[in-house]
Design an enzyme around this catalytic site. Structure first.
Site, mmCIF file in Angstrom:
data_model
loop_
_atom_site.group_PDB
_atom_site.id
_atom_site.type_symbol
_atom_site.label_atom_id
_atom_site.label_comp_id
_atom_site.label_asym_id
_atom_site.label_seq_id
_atom_site.Cartn_x
_atom_site.Cartn_y
_atom_site.Cartn_z
ATOM 1 N NE ARG A 195 10.203 10.017 -0.166
ATOM 2 C CZ ARG A 195 9.250 9.858 -1.073
ATOM 3 N NH1 ARG A 195 9.475 9.177 -2.186
ATOM 4 N NH2 ARG A 195 8.041 10.340 -0.847
ATOM 5 C CE LYS A 201 -3.634 -0.074 10.626
ATOM 6 N NZ LYS A 201 -4.842 -0.095 11.432
ATOM 7 C CG ASP A 217 8.611 12.129 -8.424
ATOM 8 O OD1 ASP A 217 8.193 13.270 -8.203
ATOM 9 O OD2 ASP A 217 8.485 11.185 -7.620
ATOM 10 C CG ASP A 230 26.769 -24.776 -15.792
ATOM 11 O OD1 ASP A 230 25.843 -24.016 -15.432
ATOM 12 O OD2 ASP A 230 27.346 -24.665 -16.881
ATOM 13 C CD GLU A 249 11.781 9.400 -7.147
ATOM 14 O OE1 GLU A 249 10.652 9.069 -6.749
ATOM 15 O OE2 GLU A 249 12.569 10.065 -6.461
ATOM 16 C CB ILE A 282 1.954 3.414 -0.068
ATOM 17 C CG1 ILE A 282 1.132 2.633 -1.085
ATOM 18 C CG2 ILE A 282 3.188 4.060 -0.690
ATOM 19 C CD1 ILE A 282 0.313 3.522 -2.014
ATOM 20 C CG HIS A 283 -3.157 0.647 2.480
ATOM 21 N ND1 HIS A 283 -3.655 -0.492 3.063
ATOM 22 C CD2 HIS A 283 -4.081 1.628 2.698
ATOM 23 C CE1 HIS A 283 -4.841 -0.229 3.598
ATOM 24 N NE2 HIS A 283 -5.113 1.059 3.393
ATOM 25 C CE LYS A 291 -6.686 6.879 12.628
ATOM 26 N NZ LYS A 291 -6.729 6.239 11.320
HETATM 27 N N1 COA Z 1 1.201 3.455 7.488
HETATM 28 C C1 COA Z 1 0.512 3.174 8.609
HETATM 29 N N2 COA Z 1 -0.823 3.158 8.663
HETATM 30 C C2 COA Z 1 -1.492 3.467 7.538
HETATM 31 C C3 COA Z 1 -0.833 3.780 6.339
HETATM 32 C C4 COA Z 1 0.561 3.790 6.333
HETATM 33 N N3 COA Z 1 1.272 4.091 5.244
HETATM 34 N N4 COA Z 1 -1.767 4.015 5.391
HETATM 35 C C5 COA Z 1 -2.956 3.859 5.963
HETATM 36 N N5 COA Z 1 -2.820 3.530 7.266
HETATM 37 C C6 COA Z 1 -3.867 3.248 8.245
HETATM 38 C C7 COA Z 1 -4.981 4.275 8.241
HETATM 39 O O1 COA Z 1 -4.660 5.324 9.126
HETATM 40 C C8 COA Z 1 -6.150 3.462 8.715
HETATM 41 O O2 COA Z 1 -6.024 3.294 10.116
HETATM 42 P P1 COA Z 1 -7.322 2.976 11.049
HETATM 43 O O3 COA Z 1 -7.905 1.705 10.529
HETATM 44 O O4 COA Z 1 -6.737 2.876 12.404
HETATM 45 O O5 COA Z 1 -8.228 4.154 10.845
HETATM 46 C C9 COA Z 1 -5.886 2.086 8.101
HETATM 47 O O6 COA Z 1 -4.486 2.041 7.856
HETATM 48 C C10 COA Z 1 -6.647 1.869 6.800
HETATM 49 O O7 COA Z 1 -6.346 2.921 5.897
HETATM 50 P P2 COA Z 1 -7.338 3.292 4.694
HETATM 51 O O8 COA Z 1 -8.542 3.997 5.225
HETATM 52 O O9 COA Z 1 -7.567 2.071 3.882
HETATM 53 O O10 COA Z 1 -6.461 4.272 3.838
HETATM 54 P P3 COA Z 1 -6.366 5.854 3.992
HETATM 55 O O11 COA Z 1 -7.382 6.486 3.083
HETATM 56 O O12 COA Z 1 -6.378 6.257 5.414
HETATM 57 O O13 COA Z 1 -4.900 6.133 3.415
HETATM 58 C C11 COA Z 1 -3.236 6.547 1.789
HETATM 59 C C12 COA Z 1 -4.575 5.861 2.079
HETATM 60 C C13 COA Z 1 -2.717 6.124 0.437
HETATM 61 C C14 COA Z 1 -3.453 8.068 1.822
HETATM 62 C C15 COA Z 1 -2.239 6.123 2.889
HETATM 63 O O14 COA Z 1 -2.142 4.716 2.824
HETATM 64 C C16 COA Z 1 -0.888 6.779 2.866
HETATM 65 O O15 COA Z 1 -0.743 7.950 3.188
HETATM 66 N N6 COA Z 1 0.159 6.007 2.515
HETATM 67 C C17 COA Z 1 1.523 6.472 2.520
HETATM 68 C C18 COA Z 1 1.765 7.528 1.468
HETATM 69 C C19 COA Z 1 3.227 7.887 1.368
HETATM 70 O O16 COA Z 1 3.974 7.817 2.318
HETATM 71 N N7 COA Z 1 3.641 8.313 0.168
HETATM 72 C C20 COA Z 1 5.012 8.647 -0.068
HETATM 73 C C21 COA Z 1 5.743 7.541 -0.751
HETATM 74 S S1 COA Z 1 5.165 7.199 -2.375
HETATM 75 MG MG MG Z 2 8.058 11.129 -5.391
#
Ligand code: COA
Ligand code: MG
Length: 294
Positions: free
Chosen positions: A68, A22, A159, A278, A132, A230-231, A18
């Site tokens: 990663r 996106k 970390d 400069d 890290e 991350i978001h 999912k």
């Molecule tokens: N990439 C793509 N889409 C993302 C996303 C991401 N990193 N994070 C959230 N979304 C999507 C969700 O699926 C949701 O989609 P929808 O509107 O179609 O349902 C929308 O964006 C809104 O998300 P939201 O409900 O605000 O957040 P969440 O609770 O679903 O997720 C996290 C929050 C932090 C768990 C999530 O953003 C995430 O997993 N981020 C990446 C974490 C990661 O990779 N960490 C490793 C590196 S530090």
């Molecule tokens: Mg880490």
């Protein structure tokens, strides 16, 4: 080769279909498909083929494609490379290095894998998350210069904080405490010394976009060229902050023009808007123009 700016490098947990669907619609400059900390230990093996398939089948629309990997010392990193290299990612993000040898080991595995997959030698790049582990932070210079494959270094505090048993990393106003600040400063300096980009770390409080914006501005002032997201909501904030404003760009172009005019008369130091400028001001102006994309 780098074809566009790396302002926003956006994480997608490996296996999360999912979020991946996106992610390829989001305005990130690069996507990082994670096999490490966002993937449960029991699912690592099953996630590698999914990530390989994403890389092979999906249209990334010009976004850079990064994976990663797990730390090479865990024994998982090697399989991460072997099972995904065929899909020709732009490169790998290396977590938790302790010294240059951890980075070189990855580079040497790639040296062996590239020809087997018809990939031109040395073209798979690396971004190293250099702070890290406590040892890695102390060895940041050798880590940043371990291989010419490295195009950027980043830093991490979660970390490092866990390894050092830090109860918190920010003060009551949200500002970094000394250890993260040191790691961040060293990342910026080590990147400049190595001639690679510095990429600022994740901002985990993803609902706080104003805090993110402030941290981005701080990052720009420290010489970072981009930030990890991350978001989805973080990406436009990061892109805006790491793109020079029209006024900044115009000023940089004007300065370069003035330098060219003065140089014809053998002059390299002159007055600009009441201030002496400069050689370093010319260098800085050129960097702004590069950051703006030309
Ligand atoms: N990439 C793509 N889409 C993302 C996303 C991401 N990193 N994070 C959230 N979304 C999507 C969700 O699926 C949701 O989609 P929808 O509107 O179609 O349902 C929308 O964006 C809104 O998300 P939201 O409900 O605000 O957040 P969440 O609770 O679903 O997720 C996290 C929050 C932090 C768990 C999530 O953003 C995430 O997993 N981020 C990446 C974490 C990661 O990779 N960490 C490793 C590196 S530090
Ligand atoms: Mg880490």
């Amino acid at each position: 080769m780098k074809t566009r700016a790396r302002r926003s490098l956006h994480f997608v947990p490996g296996g999360n279909e999912k979020m991946m669907a996106k992610a390829i619609t989001l305005p990130a400059d690069a996507l990082i498909l994670d096999l490490e900390d966002a993937v449960p230990p029991g699912l690592k093996a099953g996630t590698r083929p999914i990530v390989r398939q994403w890389l092979g089948d999906l249209d990334f629309g010009g976004r850079e494609r990064w994976v990663r990997m797990n730390p090479i010392a865990t024994g998982l990193g090697r399989a991460d490379l072997e099972d995904t290299i065929a899909a020709r990612p732009d490169g790998y993000v290396i977590p938790k290095p302790r010294h240059a040898t951890d980075v070189r080991e990855v580079a040497q595995l790639l040296d062996a894998l590239e020809p087997r997959h018809g990939i031109p030698s040395g073209t798979t790049r690396l971004v190293v998350i250099a702070t890290e582990t406590p040892e890695g932070l102390l060895n940041i210079h050798e880590i940043a210069t371990a291989t010419p494959r490295t195009v950027a270094i980043s830093w991490g505090i979660e970390d490092l904080g866990a390894a050092m048993g830090l109860p918190r990393t920010r003060d009551a106003d949200g500002r970094y405490l000394d250890i993260p600040r040191y790691a961040r400063v060293m990342c910026a300096i080590a990147a400049a010394a190595a001639g690679v980009e510095a990429i600022d770390t994740v901002y985990t409080d993803f609902a706080d976009l104003e805090g993110l914006r402030r941290e981005c501005e701080d990052g720009v002032a420290m010489g970072f060229s981009g930030k990890i997201s991350i978001h989805p909501n973080q990406i436009p904030v990061i892109n805006a902050a790491f793109t020079p404003s029209a006024a900044e760009l115009e000023e940089a172009r004007e300065l370069v023009r003035l330098f060219e005019q003065h140089m014809q008369r053998g002059i390299y130091a002159f007055t600009y808007r009441g201030q002496m400028v400069d050689a370093p001001h010319l260098a800085r102006a050129r960097k702004v123009i590069t950051r703006a994309g030309g």
